[in-house]
Design a protein around this motif. Structure first.
Motif, short mmCIF file in Angstrom:
data_model
loop_
_atom_site.label_atom_id
_atom_site.label_comp_id
_atom_site.label_asym_id
_atom_site.label_seq_id
_atom_site.Cartn_x
_atom_site.Cartn_y
_atom_site.Cartn_z
N MET A 316 34.85 -12.56 9.97
CA MET A 316 36.06 -12.59 10.80
C MET A 316 36.15 -13.90 11.56
O MET A 316 37.22 -14.53 11.64
CB MET A 316 36.04 -11.41 11.78
CG MET A 316 36.35 -10.06 11.18
SD MET A 316 36.12 -8.71 12.37
CE MET A 316 37.09 -9.28 13.74
N ALA A 317 35.02 -14.33 12.13
CA ALA A 317 35.01 -15.58 12.87
C ALA A 317 35.29 -16.76 11.95
O ALA A 317 36.01 -17.70 12.31
CB ALA A 317 33.66 -15.76 13.58
N GLY A 318 34.73 -16.71 10.75
CA GLY A 318 34.94 -17.79 9.80
C GLY A 318 36.39 -17.97 9.41
O GLY A 318 36.84 -19.10 9.19
N LEU A 319 37.12 -16.88 9.35
CA LEU A 319 38.55 -16.97 9.03
C LEU A 319 39.32 -17.72 10.10
O LEU A 319 40.41 -18.25 9.84
CB LEU A 319 39.14 -15.56 8.85
CG LEU A 319 38.68 -14.81 7.59
CD1 LEU A 319 39.18 -13.36 7.63
CD2 LEU A 319 39.18 -15.51 6.33
N ARG A 320 38.77 -17.76 11.31
CA ARG A 320 39.39 -18.49 12.43
C ARG A 320 38.69 -19.82 12.70
O ARG A 320 38.86 -20.40 13.76
CB ARG A 320 39.36 -17.62 13.69
CG ARG A 320 40.13 -16.31 13.58
CD ARG A 320 41.61 -16.52 13.68
NE ARG A 320 42.34 -15.25 13.75
CZ ARG A 320 43.65 -15.15 13.90
NH1 ARG A 320 44.37 -16.25 13.99
NH2 ARG A 320 44.25 -13.96 13.94
N ASP A 321 37.86 -20.25 11.73
CA ASP A 321 37.13 -21.52 11.85
C ASP A 321 36.23 -21.56 13.09
O ASP A 321 36.14 -22.56 13.79
CB ASP A 321 38.10 -22.71 11.88
CG ASP A 321 38.85 -22.85 10.56
OD1 ASP A 321 38.23 -22.65 9.50
OD2 ASP A 321 40.05 -23.16 10.60
N LYS A 322 35.55 -20.44 13.33
CA LYS A 322 34.62 -20.35 14.44
C LYS A 322 33.19 -20.18 13.92
O LYS A 322 32.97 -19.53 12.91
CB LYS A 322 34.98 -19.18 15.36
CG LYS A 322 36.37 -19.29 15.98
CD LYS A 322 36.69 -18.10 16.85
CE LYS A 322 38.12 -18.19 17.38
NZ LYS A 322 38.37 -19.40 18.18
N TYR A 323 32.25 -20.74 14.65
CA TYR A 323 30.85 -20.57 14.31
C TYR A 323 30.37 -19.15 14.61
O TYR A 323 30.89 -18.49 15.51
CB TYR A 323 29.97 -21.53 15.12
CG TYR A 323 30.03 -22.98 14.73
CD1 TYR A 323 29.72 -23.39 13.44
CD2 TYR A 323 30.33 -23.96 15.68
CE1 TYR A 323 29.74 -24.73 13.11
CE2 TYR A 323 30.35 -25.30 15.36
CZ TYR A 323 30.06 -25.68 14.06
OH TYR A 323 30.07 -27.01 13.73
#
Length: 415
Positions: A316-323
């Motif tokens: 989920m975080a990756g879809l928002r470009d978050k680590y």
């Protein structure tokens, strides 16, 4: 960071970790929960806020199947080892007997709001990896080739007290740098109200720390939700000036206005990342905070969420470009699961390693995960590739009671 050539050749993009993995006919025969403790010697006890930690606990989960394949895992002890053991023994374990560990996501669905299932989840993945003759981190690598060579950061800042020798914090930072770490996360020390501390008094120590470790070393401020929003905004310009890497859990995450408070902190820190989420138990508790950009870095912990749920949160975080940089403060079994996650996910950054003394980090394993010059290599063996030494339950008998006690040396608060 790219994986090895062999790893890249083996990688195949998938939707789910078990996609394309042959399902083995396995049945869970037993779920064993063993609680253990180690009393910390006075010179190894550590301080946060008003408390001193006098012991470290372990909740070991072992699952045995009808084909003799066993798995291990750890559940966070912070909810109370005895209560967790009772919940598993009486409520969760009876629902697992006769079930297939390959159904780990289905089996854990009813327990996604409690951390009790987390160690069971890890143990199931250990079994799946062994049955599939594949390391868990490779099973979890669905979006990009895995990277088993992990950058680690030293996590501490609990050895110093403002009423004793505050410079112990600076000495610790230098010690970790000399050991090969390239990043250090530290806490706020003994309770500020009892120690006469303010943000303005704290600022000179941060300047001295940056001078001590140099400009290229990553510094991370962990607040443990102990600061007010006003204090965070007062501190923010200095964190920017000193090029801190991230600011962790600056304020509380519950109650009215908590999320909006994080948005204000993020706005005040255009270059310093804001992180949090270590106590959240599932992806639904993370979703709004991810979607509304309250976090730059999400920090699930596999001994709270379970490995399955942490994988979903990372995606989920990756879809928002978050680590995704998991919280990892307990023993080696937690590191085992969190390291597998970080090795697998495409939005990895680095992994925390608790620097307080804890024999459950390495001394219970035949072949522990170790840090060399700031990096850790995940075992390239089926499952997690970790094996426990015999006799550890006898060596570390459980000690009842909370892990922390009121700090008897803390000065009284003025007024």
């Amino acid at each position: 960071m790219a994986g090895s050539a062999q790893t890249r050749q083996e990688f195949r993009k998938r939707i789910h970790p078990l996609e394309g993995i042959a399902r083995e006919n396995l049945k869970i025969q037993d779920v064993k929960v063993t609680i253990m403790s180690y009393p910390l010697p006075p010179d190894k006890q550590w301080i946060t806020g008003r408390s001193v930690t006098w012991k470290t606990d372990l909740i070991l989960i072992e699952i045995l199947t009808d084909r003799g394949i066993a798995g291990i895992g750890e559940t966070s002890p912070y909810a109370g080892p005895e209560a967790i053991k009772k919940t598993i023994d009486e409520l969760i374990a009876p629902t697992l007997i006769g079930r297939n560990p390959f159904d780990v996501e289905y089996l854990g669905a009813a327990w996604s709001s409690t951390r009790a299932f987390a160690g069971i989840d890890a143990a199931c993945w250990d079994i799946i990896g062994k049955a599939a003759n594949t390391p868990v981190y490779k099973l979890l690598a669905t979006d990009a080739a895995p990277q088993p060579h992990l950058r680690m950061y030293a996590s501490g800042g609990v050895e110093y007290a403002w009423y004793k020798r505050p410079d112990d914090l600076l000495d610790e930072a230098v010690r970790h740098k000399e050991a090969g770490y390239t990043a250090f996360k530290f806490r706020l020390g003994s309770e500020w109200a009892n120690s006469g501390m303010t943000v303005q008094k704290y600022i000179p120590y941060l300047r001295r720390m940056r001078a001590a470790v140099g400009p290229e070393f990553d510094l991370i401020q962990e607040a443990n939700m102990r600061l007010s929003l006003e204090q965070c905004l007062e501190l923010a310009p200095l964190l920017e000036e000193l090029k801190f890497h991230w600011f962790e859990e600056p304020i509380g995450t519950s109650g009215r206005g908590a999320l909006e408070g994080y948005l204000k902190v993020r706005k005040a820190l255009p270059h310093v990342l804001v992180s949090g989420g270590e106590s959240r138990t599932n992806r639904f508790e993370f979703k709004e905070w991810i979607d509304r950009d309250a976090y730059d870095i999400v920090q699930p912990d596999c001994n709270v969420t379970g490995l399955t749920e942490a994988w979903h949160i990372a995606r989920m975080a990756g879809l928002r470009d978050k680590y995704c940089c998991p919280h990892n403060w307990h023993g080696g079994l937690s590191t085992m699961a969190n390291a597998a996650l970080v090795a697998a996910i495409s939005n990895r950054h680095m992994l925390e390693l608790n620097q307080t003394y804890n024999p459950f980090k390495e001394e219970i394993f035949k072949d522990p995960l170790v840090v060399r010059k700031g990096y850790m290599d995940v075992h390239n063996k089926p499952g997690f590739g970790m094996e426990l030494k015999p006799g550890i339950a006898e060596k570390f008998p459980y000690l009842p009671g909370r892990y922390d006690r009121p700090n008897p040396d803390l000065p009284p608060a003025p007024g």
